[in-house]
Design an enzyme around this catalytic site. Structure first.
Site, short mmCIF file in Angstrom:
data_model
loop_
_atom_site.label_atom_id
_atom_site.label_comp_id
_atom_site.label_asym_id
_atom_site.label_seq_id
_atom_site.Cartn_x
_atom_site.Cartn_y
_atom_site.Cartn_z
N CYS A 140 -8.87 23.83 -1.66
CA CYS A 140 -9.46 25.17 -1.89
C CYS A 140 -8.38 26.22 -1.70
O CYS A 140 -8.25 27.17 -2.47
CB CYS A 140 -10.59 25.43 -0.91
N CYS A 148 -40.60 25.33 6.12
CA CYS A 148 -41.78 26.20 6.06
C CYS A 148 -42.80 25.65 5.06
O CYS A 148 -44.00 25.70 5.30
CB CYS A 148 -41.38 27.62 5.68
#
Lengths: 134, 234
Positions: free
Chosen positions: B59, B195
């Site tokens: 990177c 959730c």
């Protein structure tokens, strides 16, 4: 469809009675208040204490999203039953789930499709418990 | 501008609070002190991975700093929203010629945390577009056997007690987070899926367009709030 067939007579009688109660037992029998209390206290079954508080000194964490269950004392058995089966009929703004509903829901977990949160027997047990709070 | 106006239920900008403010003093201290924040280990791994050649390059062969980048993700390109994890994987496939990393793998969480850490303290930048609109539709739609929408807890009832837990406003200010309940780092998508399972819905798969749209809407909803990555949450 099965839900509709079950609920239609209550909708009809509900209208006749002012639309705020389901007077007749869903099973034709009276529920068991002891079993009802256990269902209310169980956070995986009744789920009630996630949002409500109530007379459960042994349960440490209780919710405050919804009224204390002791306020059930002002309601009749039929009014309590309606508020479990289809609470939005008593209060269109409520966030409380309908405990006896299988239709008109979105993306229900595959293992729960076609199942209501509680069975008719369990709802009668909870109603039998809640009327003892008077 | 119509779509930018405040919808019923939305939290006024000035009343928004990070999940940090709902935490106890100990958990806040754990987040604030870099030496006690458990995410430290992922940040260290992330730095190593960032500098290590994988495929044809590291990177760091192309990028110098990633300051501010995480505050602008997800990004919308070609009608599709792309989150930071997906951008890292796109870079791996296209530039590095390296294999993509799996969602929730230690490597992807480490790299994402390392990148997002460089935007800590910077305000979230998010404009409105059609993917944000799609995210809002998901946020306000009732789902699951419990028939609850995200907005009913996180817009209408934040601050109240759900069982023993204070309901936060659901601002994604610190992802990836170290969550004490998980004893692990996790992405925003992991939290969203938690959730959904909670309301007894079928969660969307990792990397699905629906979850990225939701991320995009949540970032718009938290626009201007400061990034805290890596946050600690209960």
């Amino acid at each position: 469809m099965r839900f509709l067939l079950l609920i239609l007579p209550f909708l009809f009688f509900g209208k006749a009675l002012g639309d705020d109660a389901i007077p007749a037992s869903l099973t034709g029998a009276k529920g068991d208040p002891q079993r009802g209390r256990a269902i209310v206290a169980n956070r995986q079954v009744g789920l009630c204490l996630l949002c409500h508080s109530g007379p459960f000194p042994e349960e440490r964490f209780q919710g405050n999203l919804a009224p204390d269950l002791r306020s059930a004392a002002r309601l009749t058995e039929g009014e309590l039953r309606l508020r479990l089966v289809d609470p939005a009929r008593a209060n269109p703004q409520t966030i409380m789930p309908a405990y006896y509903r299988t239709e008109g829901l979105t993306r229900v977990a595959p293992s729960l499709r076609g199942k209501s949160i509680l069975t008719a027997e369990q709802i009668e047990d909870v109603v039998a418990y809640l009327v003892t709070l008077k | 501008m119509l779509c930018m106006s405040l919808q019923a239920g939305e939290i006024p900008l000035g009343e928004r609070r990070s999940g940090y403010e709902f935490m106890g003093r100990d958990t806040r201290a754990m987040q604030d002190d870099d030496s006690t924040n458990p995410a430290l280990f992922w940040l260290m791994d992330g730095e190593t991975l960032w500098k290590r050649k994988d495929g044809v390059a590291a990177c760091s062969s192309c990028h110098e700093t990633m300051k501010g980048v995480a505050a602008r993700y997800p990004k919308v390109a070609g009608g599709r929203a792309v989150n930071l994890e997906q951008q890292i994987n796109a870079c791996r496939s296209e530039r590095q010629k390296a294999a993509p990393l799996a969602y929730e793998s230690r490597e992807l969480l480490a790299l994402t945390a390392y990148v997002a850490r460089q935007s800590r303290g910077m305000p979230i930048e998010a404009g409105w577009n059609e993917r944000t609109e799609a995210g809002r539709a998901l946020f306000t739609r009732r789902q699951g056997q419990l028939n609850l929408a995200c907005t009913q807890c996180h817009d209408d009832n934040w601050g109240k007690q759900l069982s023993g837990t204070t309901i936060p406003q659901a601002h994604p200010t610190g992802y990836p987070i170290y969550r004490l309940e998980w004893q692990d780092m996790g992405s925003l998508q992991r939290r969203l899926r938690n959730c959904m399972i909670g309301v007894r819905a079928e969660p969307y798969p990792y990397g699905s367009a629906e979850l990225v749209d939701l991320e995009l809407y949540l970032m718009w909803r938290a626009r201007g709030m400061k990034l805290e990555t890596p946050a600690v949450r209960p």
